[in-house]
Design an enzyme around this catalytic site. Structure first.
Site, PDB file in Angstrom:
ATOM      1  N   GLU A  32      40.915  40.451  42.395  1.00  0.00           N
ATOM      2  CA  GLU A  32      41.524  41.346  43.378  1.00  0.00           C
ATOM      3  C   GLU A  32      41.336  40.809  44.799  1.00  0.00           C
ATOM      4  O   GLU A  32      42.169  41.032  45.679  1.00  0.00           O
ATOM      5  CB  GLU A  32      40.874  42.745  43.287  1.00  0.00           C
ATOM      6  N   THR A 110      41.388  48.231  41.845  1.00  0.00           N
ATOM      7  CA  THR A 110      42.268  48.789  40.833  1.00  0.00           C
ATOM      8  C   THR A 110      41.675  50.087  40.290  1.00  0.00           C
ATOM      9  O   THR A 110      40.499  50.382  40.495  1.00  0.00           O
ATOM     10  CB  THR A 110      42.472  47.782  39.699  1.00  0.00           C
ATOM     11  N   LYS A 193      41.130  57.103  38.803  1.00  0.00           N
ATOM     12  CA  LYS A 193      39.732  56.943  38.343  1.00  0.00           C
ATOM     13  C   LYS A 193      39.325  55.496  38.551  1.00  0.00           C
ATOM     14  O   LYS A 193      40.018  54.585  38.100  1.00  0.00           O
ATOM     15  CB  LYS A 193      39.707  57.305  36.855  1.00  0.00           C
ATOM     16  N   ASP A 194      38.197  55.298  39.242  1.00  0.00           N
ATOM     17  CA  ASP A 194      37.720  53.929  39.437  1.00  0.00           C
ATOM     18  C   ASP A 194      36.224  53.842  39.156  1.00  0.00           C
ATOM     19  O   ASP A 194      35.636  54.796  38.631  1.00  0.00           O
ATOM     20  CB  ASP A 194      38.062  53.424  40.855  1.00  0.00           C
ATOM     21  N   MET A 195      35.601  52.712  39.535  1.00  0.00           N
ATOM     22  CA  MET A 195      34.187  52.486  39.231  1.00  0.00           C
ATOM     23  C   MET A 195      33.353  52.245  40.487  1.00  0.00           C
ATOM     24  O   MET A 195      32.184  51.860  40.367  1.00  0.00           O
ATOM     25  CB  MET A 195      34.045  51.316  38.243  1.00  0.00           C
ATOM     26  N   GLU A 196      33.931  52.435  41.676  1.00  0.00           N
ATOM     27  CA  GLU A 196      33.175  52.153  42.906  1.00  0.00           C
ATOM     28  C   GLU A 196      33.353  53.164  44.037  1.00  0.00           C
ATOM     29  O   GLU A 196      32.433  53.393  44.829  1.00  0.00           O
ATOM     30  CB  GLU A 196      33.544  50.760  43.474  1.00  0.00           C
ATOM     31  N   ASP A 219      46.150  50.875  34.709  1.00  0.00           N
ATOM     32  CA  ASP A 219      46.264  51.440  33.360  1.00  0.00           C
ATOM     33  C   ASP A 219      46.472  52.942  33.432  1.00  0.00           C
ATOM     34  O   ASP A 219      46.007  53.602  34.364  1.00  0.00           O
ATOM     35  CB  ASP A 219      45.028  51.108  32.509  1.00  0.00           C
TER      36      ASP A 219
END
Lengths: 261, 261
Positions: A32, A110, A193-196, A219
């Site tokens: 990214e 993302t 929805k992300d992770m960070e 996704d």
């Protein structure tokens, strides 16, 4: 020391009256980050502002009068994969704020999106709020601490200028979604929805650094394909959409103060 | 600067040959920290080594020739509850390492325990391994990064000296346990479950700082009582057992090198 002096010079910017001069863009994955490193013609810092031992990488340079720093948490030194997730994101946000004293932080990356809420592959969202969905602490007040919901920095003029979708972002350390996570994501009214994101927001809030979140959909969470497969399939293509959106946002900044965003 | 000079002086300690002189004890909750602050007669640092904006608190002093620092992440500035969980634990571990250059880190706190694996209320465990149970990333290699399993610093002589139970620790940001978390905890072969350990281990590993984990059982996860209720009921009493264990460990350190633990 240079950073500290620059921080003092820029104190008025932090108050929102001066032109934005230093930005930090936090990006979890190298795939990214690299297109943006090229877009802004940044170079990897040979003299890292970070301590020995951490894999964090700073790309920096001057672009249209802005000091731009892309911070990538780097590859895990044991396993060689990108240091994704809330812990590395928190650490690089903290360390970047201390070393670089940015006027503005952009967390770009993302995300998964819910088609039931209007998300499609390659959409780029500006997050209006962030919260966690995997920190369930069922004790009064601790429950709110766990969710950690925060409004993001308001940028009405930027939103008018650039055609971005607006929606709430929910953050957790898993790529998949358990039923418990899903219930929390629904409670957070999240479209993406992300992770960070919520971790970056938490750390930036400690130091009152305005932060915006740009998340491109790789996704569809409520679709038919397995998340990991769809994520990997779309990552490269969606990164181009993310690259364009971040460039548009950065192009909007020169000469403007925070209060003009 | 003082910290940096001290770090240079102690370089041989980090190699394990000199006597341990500076320790950092990371404790997430004030209720857990204050009895130890009294035991070691520490005082709150009026001149914090941490930046303005963070709620983190350092209690420090000299005890039997050791420089002891108890670091508590403090109360959330918005909500007033202890800053529990992996993000605050990571940040204070990172910042404490940078500011204080400890020879040894002790992460002390409470945990849930599985009676099926032998845990009882008020048992104090020394963790032999740590891992995460709420970072599921089903992509090859990323899956291992998510689990983040790490062996802890080996202390065979300490274990012989002090009557502590030994077991694996699994960490996640929820006080409750979802079925997905449970499956991961079982895969991690954990006897105890907390909300900070693996995060402290991750950050300490970046800088190769030896770290040990002392966790006192406040609730039986596979028992009849709701976790939050049992946790709150037992917190004060179990803290006394934790206090005693940490004191025994600290009393074992003076005059010893890391390789003698």
């Amino acid at each position: 020391m240079a950073a500290i002096e620059r921080a003092a010079d820029q104190e008025e910017n932090v108050q929102g009256s001066g032109a934005i001069s230093t930005i930090v863009i936090i990006i979890a994955m190298q795939t990214e980050a690299l297109p943006l490193v090229n877009t802004f013609q940044l170079t990897e810092d040979p003299d890292s502002p970070f301590p020995k031992g951490v894999p964090w990488v700073r790309y920096h340079g001057t672009y249209k009068g802005l000091e731009i720093n892309i911070i990538w948490p780097g590859k895990d030194s044991l396993l060689g994969v990108d240091s994704v997730g809330t812990i590395s994101a928190s650490l690089v946000t903290y360390s970047s704020i201390q070393a670089l004293r940015p006027d503005l932080i952009i967390n770009a990356g993302t995300a998964g999106g819910f088609k039931a809420k209007g998300a499609s592959i390659a959409d780029v969202y500006l997050a209006s709020e962030v919260a966690f969905h995997d920190r369930r602490i069922p004790i009064p007040v601790f429950d709110q601490y766990g969710v950690g919901a925060r409004k993001t920095f308001s940028t009405p003029n930027l939103v008018r200028e650039i055609n971005l979708k607006i929606g709430k972002l929910s953050t957790g350390d898993s790529l998949d979604m358990s039923p418990h996570d899903e219930a929390s994501i629904m409670a957070n009214e999240a479209v993406i929805k992300d992770m960070e994101g919520a971790a970056v927001a938490y750390v930036a809030s400690l130091f009152s650094i305005p932060t915006i979140f740009l998340k491109a959909v790789t996704d569809i969470i409520d679709g038919d394909k397995p998340t990991a497969e769809e994520f990997l399939e779309n990552l490269a293509a969606v990164t181009a959409a993310l690259d364009q959106a971040v460039s548009q946002v950065v192009d909007f900044l020169p000469g403007r103060s925070l209060s003009e965003l």
